[in-house]
Design an enzyme around this catalytic site. Structure first.
Site, mmCIF file in Angstrom:
data_model
loop_
_atom_site.group_PDB
_atom_site.id
_atom_site.type_symbol
_atom_site.label_atom_id
_atom_site.label_comp_id
_atom_site.label_asym_id
_atom_site.label_seq_id
_atom_site.Cartn_x
_atom_site.Cartn_y
_atom_site.Cartn_z
ATOM 1 N N GLY A 112 18.181 17.030 -48.083
ATOM 2 C CA GLY A 112 19.753 17.451 -48.431
ATOM 3 C C GLY A 112 20.651 17.392 -47.639
ATOM 4 N N CYS A 153 12.648 18.522 -45.038
ATOM 5 C CA CYS A 153 13.553 19.097 -44.884
ATOM 6 C C CYS A 153 13.983 20.435 -45.047
ATOM 7 C CB CYS A 153 14.818 17.739 -44.370
ATOM 8 S SG CYS A 153 15.693 18.342 -43.087
ATOM 9 N N TYR A 154 15.450 20.132 -45.739
ATOM 10 C CA TYR A 154 16.195 20.551 -46.880
ATOM 11 C C TYR A 154 14.843 21.244 -47.414
ATOM 12 C CZ TYR A 154 19.184 22.982 -50.752
ATOM 13 O OH TYR A 154 19.675 24.094 -50.791
ATOM 14 N N HIS A 172 10.871 13.552 -41.420
ATOM 15 C CA HIS A 172 11.461 12.930 -42.373
ATOM 16 C C HIS A 172 10.743 11.566 -42.410
ATOM 17 C CE1 HIS A 172 15.257 13.838 -44.482
ATOM 18 N NE2 HIS A 172 15.794 14.296 -43.109
ATOM 19 N N GLU A 201 9.590 9.876 -44.980
ATOM 20 C CA GLU A 201 9.681 9.026 -45.235
ATOM 21 C C GLU A 201 9.915 7.426 -44.625
ATOM 22 O OE1 GLU A 201 12.979 11.601 -46.130
ATOM 23 O OE2 GLU A 201 11.243 11.968 -45.200
ATOM 24 N N ASP A 231 17.105 -11.433 -55.720
ATOM 25 C CA ASP A 231 16.571 -10.712 -57.058
ATOM 26 C C ASP A 231 17.660 -10.695 -58.625
ATOM 27 O OD1 ASP A 231 16.421 -8.623 -55.389
ATOM 28 O OD2 ASP A 231 18.450 -7.566 -54.594
ATOM 29 N N LYS A 262 12.799 -3.541 -52.981
ATOM 30 C CA LYS A 262 13.733 -5.670 -52.843
ATOM 31 C C LYS A 262 11.712 -6.166 -52.327
ATOM 32 C CE LYS A 262 18.234 -6.395 -51.401
ATOM 33 N NZ LYS A 262 18.132 -7.227 -52.473
#
Length: 509
Positions: free
Chosen positions: A54, A81-82, A167, A169, A225, A365
């Site tokens: 964050g 992180c945060y 991070h 991710e 989509d 996606k």
């Protein structure tokens, strides 16, 4: 149904990426705001909790916080992180501001080969992605430092609390999936049993319960989509689903015709409504991208409401809104910063007459494409590059007109043709042309020209949240530029965009 992993959002732009990686590993997860009550969190029955990053500083009075009651759930917790700063703060560690900033790639050394780093080698040095101003100065009493960067602890563990400064991710962290795998399977003891087939079954039941006996009208824009949305809802609702393609004059070359032909093949009849004059009239002399999006969104709904008058039982509007659309638009599930308004989200009127059905709102996606494979949609459709809901309006910088749209359509079609002919199309996440609001001097046949400039954009990405520019061989760009300049009267200069996301976005507007 119990939720194996709950992700608490503290405002990171990457929160949805955490969910994407966890689900890609076969574990179902849900994102909740950090402010969720202890009772509601407990009711989820989670086997593990992840705290996102964050933009806040944990020492600030206004920063988002959780209480120590989260420890009473007695499940493993991973702070990112945060989230690492917050766990350290709650367990008497010291978080320092500004002294150990790291942004971008950083190298860390693995100090302990257990927990999050099971299967790694002690002393191994790996590259990760950092994005922090604060860092843990003194680790909590009893905590073990699992890894370090040059500037600060990169990972710590205290009993069931696990935390990383980097991070895992984002795609830039090559060891990210291994770290998540260790947390999910070794630490939380979960199984990878969440599949797209399960999502299809669950979401189908939810939609049927929501709409009851009512009918649903669906917007088809030409992108992957919305096309898959039409296939999905056509399968669930049959004749109660009415897909409509609003030809707003902002589509790619031959878009409406190609989409209609495909949907006809899968027994989903498509109604095409030509509203191009209305859209272009409302966009006349509008240059601000946010205004463009909101005008297009508002007009889109108005045209649909007109269509609904023909269908008395229609009570819902279906849209192909995705996770990235939501997180870049508004703070739906946490205090994340707004990047831009998505036309399906921020552009909707406050008093819309139709209820919303958004089956893909929680998907990325790549997950939508996986769903398409489950539905038997051919790869030629699934592999089409993403196309923005506002269409070419956000690929024309400055005012939108029919003449400028025709220029861009021709240039964009040439770019796509060349990528396909040279077998590069499938290697690229998204490629398109952008018409710039400037003109340049040129020379054609010994005569001076003063014509428009087009920028080509091509990126590689895993999920659309981060992206890198595609490294073309010079002859490829040369051939594309040569064709555009020779075949599109009104364009005399072509440039190539080499910006990554972040700091840039994929689309220019």
């Amino acid at each position: 149904m119990a939720t194996p992993i709950v992700i608490l959002d503290f405002g990171s732009q990457f929160t949805q990426l955490i969910a994407r990686v966890v689900r890609a590993l076969g574990v179902y997860c849900e994102i909740e705001p950090y402010s969720i009550s202890s009772e509601a969190l407990k009711a989820k029955g989670a086997k593990g909790i992840i705290l996102s990053g964050g933009p806040s500083s944990v020492g600030a009075k206004s920063s988002p916080k959780i209480t120590k009651t989260i420890f009473e759930l007695d499940v493993p917790i991973l702070g990112i992180c945060y989230g690492m700063h917050l766990l350290s703060h709650l367990t008497k560690g010291k978080v320092e501001s500004g002294g150990s900033r790291e942004y971008g790639f950083a190298e860390i050394e693995i100090l302990e080969c257990h927990g999050l780093f099971a299967g790694f080698k002690k002393g191994e040095r790996v590259s990760v992605w950092m994005s922090h101003g604060d860092s843990v100065g003194n680790v909590p009493p009893g905590a073990t430092v699992l890894a370090r960067s040059e500037r600060c602890p990169a990972a710590i563990q205290l009993n069931q609390l696990h935390a990383v400064q980097f991070h895992p991710e984002v795609a830039h962290t090559s060891i990210g999936e291994r770290v998540f795998s260790n947390f999910l399977f070794n630490i939380c003891n979960l199984s990878n049993d969440w599949k797209m087939e399960n999502f299809l079954e669950t979401r189908s039941k939810e939609i049927l319960e929501k709409v009851g006996e009512a009918e649903v009208i669906g917007g088809v824009s030409g992108g992957v989509d919305s096309t898959l949305l039409a296939v999905f809802l056509g399968k669930i609702l049959g004749k109660r689903f009415h897909p409509v393609l609003i030809d707003n004059g902002l589509l790619r070359k031959n878009e409406a015709k190609e989409v209609a032909m495909f949907l006809k093949r899968v027994n989903v009849p498509l109604r095409v409504v030509d509203a191009s004059k209305l859209f272009l009239k409302r966009l006349e002399r509008v240059t601000d991208p946010e205004k463009k999006r909101k005008i297009i969104g508002k007009t889109f709904i108005e045209v649909f409401e007109t269509e609904c008058k023909r269908l008395k039982k229609v009570k819902f509007l279906a849209q192909g809104t995705l996770y990235p659309d939501v997180i870049e638009s508004v703070s739906v599930k946490g205090p994340s910063h707004t990047i831009k308004t998505h036309h399906n989200v921020g552009g909707l009127p406050k008093h819309m007459k139709l209820g919303l059905v958004e089956p893909f709102r929680e998907l990325f996606k790549d997950e939508v494409r996986a769903l398409g494979r489950t539905l038997g949609v051919p790869e030629e459709i699934l592999a089409r590059h993403p196309f923005p809901g506002p269409g070419l309006a956000v690929r024309i910088l400055g005012s939108v007109s029919k003449d400028r749209l025709d220029l861009l359509r021709q240039a964009d079609a040439i770019f796509t043709e060349e990528l396909r002919s040279q077998n590069l199309y499938s290697d690229i996440w998204q490629a398109f042309a952008v018409l710039l609001p400037v003109k340049a001097v040129g020379v054609m046949g010994d005569a001076r020209t003063y014509e428009s400039v087009v920028s080509l954009r091509a990126v590689t990405s895993r999920d659309g949240m981060t992206a890198d520019w595609y490294h073309f061989e010079k002859p490829v760009l040369g051939r594309v530029a040569n064709r555009i300049i020779n075949e599109v009267p009104g364009i005399n200069r072509v440039v190539y965009d080499i910006s990554s996301k972040p700091p840039a976005t994929i689309e220019w507007e």
